[in-house]
Design a protein around this motif. Structure first.
Motif, PDB file in Angstrom:
ATOM      1  N   HIS A 137       0.824  -1.206   0.000  1.00  0.00           N
ATOM      2  CA  HIS A 137       0.000   0.000   0.000  1.00  0.00           C
ATOM      3  C   HIS A 137       0.859   1.257   0.000  1.00  0.00           C
ATOM      4  CE1 HIS A 137      -3.878  -1.696   0.366  1.00  0.00           C
ATOM      5  NE2 HIS A 137      -3.633  -2.316   1.506  1.00  0.00           N
ATOM      6  N   GLY A 138       1.909   1.212   0.774  1.00  0.00           N
ATOM      7  CA  GLY A 138       2.783   2.369   0.883  1.00  0.00           C
ATOM      8  C   GLY A 138       2.283   3.368   1.913  1.00  0.00           C
ATOM      9  N   ARG A 140       2.200   7.527   3.183  1.00  0.00           N
ATOM     10  CA  ARG A 140       2.258   8.900   2.640  1.00  0.00           C
ATOM     11  C   ARG A 140       3.130   9.748   3.550  1.00  0.00           C
ATOM     12  NH1 ARG A 140      -2.376  11.171   3.470  1.00  0.00           N
ATOM     13  NH2 ARG A 140      -2.016  12.924   2.089  1.00  0.00           N
ATOM     14  N   SER A 249       9.066   7.246 -10.409  1.00  0.00           N
ATOM     15  CA  SER A 249       7.854   6.415 -10.443  1.00  0.00           C
ATOM     16  C   SER A 249       7.596   5.723  -9.103  1.00  0.00           C
ATOM     17  CB  SER A 249       7.978   5.368 -11.552  1.00  0.00           C
ATOM     18  OG  SER A 249       9.179   4.644 -11.395  1.00  0.00           O
ATOM     19  N   GLU A 250       8.682   5.285  -8.440  1.00  0.00           N
ATOM     20  CA  GLU A 250       8.530   4.593  -7.158  1.00  0.00           C
ATOM     21  C   GLU A 250       9.388   5.310  -6.121  1.00  0.00           C
ATOM     22  OE1 GLU A 250       9.179   0.255  -7.246  1.00  0.00           O
ATOM     23  OE2 GLU A 250       9.006   0.338  -9.421  1.00  0.00           O
ATOM     24  N   SER A 264       3.710   5.872  -0.976  1.00  0.00           N
ATOM     25  CA  SER A 264       2.688   6.091  -2.014  1.00  0.00           C
ATOM     26  C   SER A 264       2.554   7.565  -2.365  1.00  0.00           C
ATOM     27  CB  SER A 264       1.343   5.526  -1.564  1.00  0.00           C
ATOM     28  OG  SER A 264       0.954   6.163  -0.371  1.00  0.00           O
ATOM     29  N   GLY A 265       3.179   8.431  -1.565  1.00  0.00           N
ATOM     30  CA  GLY A 265       3.128   9.837  -1.911  1.00  0.00           C
ATOM     31  C   GLY A 265       4.032  10.667  -1.019  1.00  0.00           C
ATOM     32  N   ALA A 270       2.274  11.687  -6.148  1.00  0.00           N
ATOM     33  CA  ALA A 270       1.891  10.272  -5.951  1.00  0.00           C
ATOM     34  C   ALA A 270       2.929   9.341  -6.572  1.00  0.00           C
ATOM     35  CB  ALA A 270       0.525  10.023  -6.563  1.00  0.00           C
ATOM     36  N   TYR A 271       3.195   8.219  -5.882  1.00  0.00           N
ATOM     37  CA  TYR A 271       4.052   7.146  -6.422  1.00  0.00           C
ATOM     38  C   TYR A 271       3.265   5.852  -6.374  1.00  0.00           C
ATOM     39  CZ  TYR A 271       7.676  10.590  -5.531  1.00  0.00           C
ATOM     40  OH  TYR A 271       8.398  11.735  -5.520  1.00  0.00           O
ATOM     41  N   LYS A 272       3.620   4.944  -7.260  1.00  0.00           N
ATOM     42  CA  LYS A 272       2.957   3.642  -7.233  1.00  0.00           C
ATOM     43  C   LYS A 272       4.021   2.606  -6.911  1.00  0.00           C
ATOM     44  CE  LYS A 272      -0.472   0.783  -9.318  1.00  0.00           C
ATOM     45  NZ  LYS A 272      -0.627   0.238  -7.962  1.00  0.00           N
ATOM     46  N   PRO A 273       3.999   2.083  -5.664  1.00  0.00           N
ATOM     47  CA  PRO A 273       4.991   1.056  -5.330  1.00  0.00           C
ATOM     48  C   PRO A 273       4.938  -0.041  -6.391  1.00  0.00           C
ATOM     49  CG  PRO A 273       3.760   1.710  -3.374  1.00  0.00           C
ATOM     50  CD  PRO A 273       3.093   2.376  -4.540  1.00  0.00           C
ATOM     51  N   GLY A 274       6.086  -0.364  -6.968  1.00  0.00           N
ATOM     52  CA  GLY A 274       6.098  -1.253  -8.128  1.00  0.00           C
ATOM     53  C   GLY A 274       7.116  -2.367  -8.010  1.00  0.00           C
TER      54      GLY A 274
END
Ligand code: PMP
Length: 295
Positions: A137-138, A140, A249-250, A264-265, A270-274
Motif C-alpha cells: 500500500h505504501g 504517505r 515512479s517509485e 505512495s506519496g 503520488a508514487y505507485k509502489p512497483g
C-alpha cells in the motif's frame, strides 16, 4: 494494555556490564545527557534470535560516541556479546535492540570532561511484517519544515540523541496532518532523509538516493544498495533536488525499523509502489533471515 510504559516491564537490561532487573535500569535527573544531549544510540533488530549486522551497529555506536567526544568503555566485540546476552536472557527471537551510551552525573555543566560514560542495552519483542499484501500500500509522507543541519553546525553523521529534536518535531507535525512521516531537506535544500529512515527513488529501472554526507548513512541503506546491485539494478548516489521528485515512479524508505517501506506519496506527489520496490522488499526479507550455523 499489557505494557503501559517502557520503564515498567519484566525482563533484564544490560547496564554497564551487569544484567539488572528491567525496572531498576534508572538514571538520576542530574545526568549530563538529559540536560545537554550527550548521548548516542543504535536501533537494531534481531530476526529469529540473531542480531542483524550487529558488528556494523556496534562500530557505528563507538564512532557516534567519538563524534560526541567520548570513548564508550567497551570494545565492539563486548558490545556484540552483550546484545546477544540481552536476547538470550530475555528469551527474545524477533526483537528491537536499543543500545544507548551517555554522559553521567559526575558533572553538570556544559564542560563535563570527567563525567563517566555509561552504556545500557535494552531489547523487546518486535515482530517484522514482510507480508507484501500489507506492505505494498505504501505510506504517505509530508515535507518537513526543519532541515538536516550543516555538518559544521552539528555532529550530523552521528546517531546522536540531540539530532532527533527536529525529527520528533517534524514527525509530530506530519502525523497531525495525516502523514506517516516527513521528508527532510538538507541544509542546502536538497532531498536528505526522513525522520528515522533513508529515502530511495526509482526512475527508468534505476535507484537514486541522496549522498549521505550530512545525515545518517543507514546500515539498511548500505544493505539495500548492495542488494539492488546484486539484482542488476543500477544505483546512483547523488544530489536530488525537491523539484525533481515528480520525475520518479517509485519511492521507498529504508531503516532498521522501516526495513523497506514503500511510499505512495510525498506531499501531493503520488508514487505507485512497483516491481523494483517489491523485489527489494523480498531481497531484504531474505537478507535478514537468520542463517543456520554450518553443521
Ligand atoms: N536516518 C535516521 C535519522 C535514522 O534514525 C535511521 C534509523 N537509525 C536511519 C536513517 C536508518 O538507519 P539504519 O538503516 O542504520 O537503521
Amino acid at each position: 494494555m499489557a505494557h503501559p510504559t517502557f520503564d515498567d516491564r519484566d525482563g533484564w537490561i544490560w547496564l554497564d556490564g551487569r544484567m539488572v532487573a528491567w525496572r531498576n535500569a534508572k538514571v538520576h535527573m542530574l545526568t549530563h545527557a538529559l540536560h545537554y544531549g550527550s548521548s548516542v544510540f543504535e536501533g537494531e533488530r534481531a530476526y529469529g534470535g540473531q542480531m542483524f549486522r550487529s558488528t556494523e551497529h556496534s562500530s557505528r555506536l563507538k564512532e557516534s560516541g567519538r563524534t560526541m567526544d567520548f570513548e564508550i568503555p567497551w570494545i565492539v566485540e563486548q558490545i556484540d556479546a552483550a546484545k546477544a546476552e540481552v536476547l538470550r536472557r530475555n528469551d527474545l527471537t524477533d526483537a528491537c535492540v536499543r543500545p544507548l551510551a551517555w554522559r553521567g552525573s559526575e558533572m553538570i555543566g556544559v564542560g563535563a570532561q570527567s563525567a563517566a560514560i555509561h552504556l545500557g542495552i535494552a531489547a523487546w519483542e518486535w515482530p517484522s511484517d514482510f507480508d507484501p499484501a500489507h506492505r505494498m500500500h505504501g505510506v504517505r509522507i509530508d515535507m518537513a519544515d526543519y532541515r538536516r543541519p550543516d555538518p559544521t553546525t552539528a555532529p550530523a553523521l552521528a546517531e546522536a540523541s540531540g539530532l532527533y529534536m527536529i525529527c520528533t518535531l517534524s514527525r509530530h507535525r506530519a502525523e497531525r496532518r495525516g502523514f506517516a512521516d516527513a521528508l527532510m531537506l538538507d541544509w542546502q535544500g536538497r532531498v536528505a532523509e526522513c525522520t528515522a529512515a533513508n529515502v530511495f527513488l526509482v526512475k527508468d529501472g534505476a535507484l537514486h538516493t541522496p549522498i549521505a554526507d550530512c545525515f545518517l548513512a543507514g546500515i539498511t541503506r548500505a544493505t539495500v544498495i548492495d542488494l539492488a546491485r546484486g539484482l542488476g539494478v543500477p544505483v546512483f548516489e547523488r544530489r536530488i533536488m525537491p523539484a525533481e521528485l515528480t520525475d520518479f515512479s517509485e519511492c521507498f524508505l529504508t531503516g532498521t525499523a522501516a526495513e523497506v517501506t514503500p511510499v505512495s506519496g510525498i506531499a501531493s506527489i503520488a508514487y505507485k509502489p512497483g516491481a523494483i520496490t517489491a523485489a527489494l522488499i523480498d531481497a531484504y526479507a531474505e537478507a535478514v533471515r537468520p542463517r543456520r550455523a554450518a553443521a
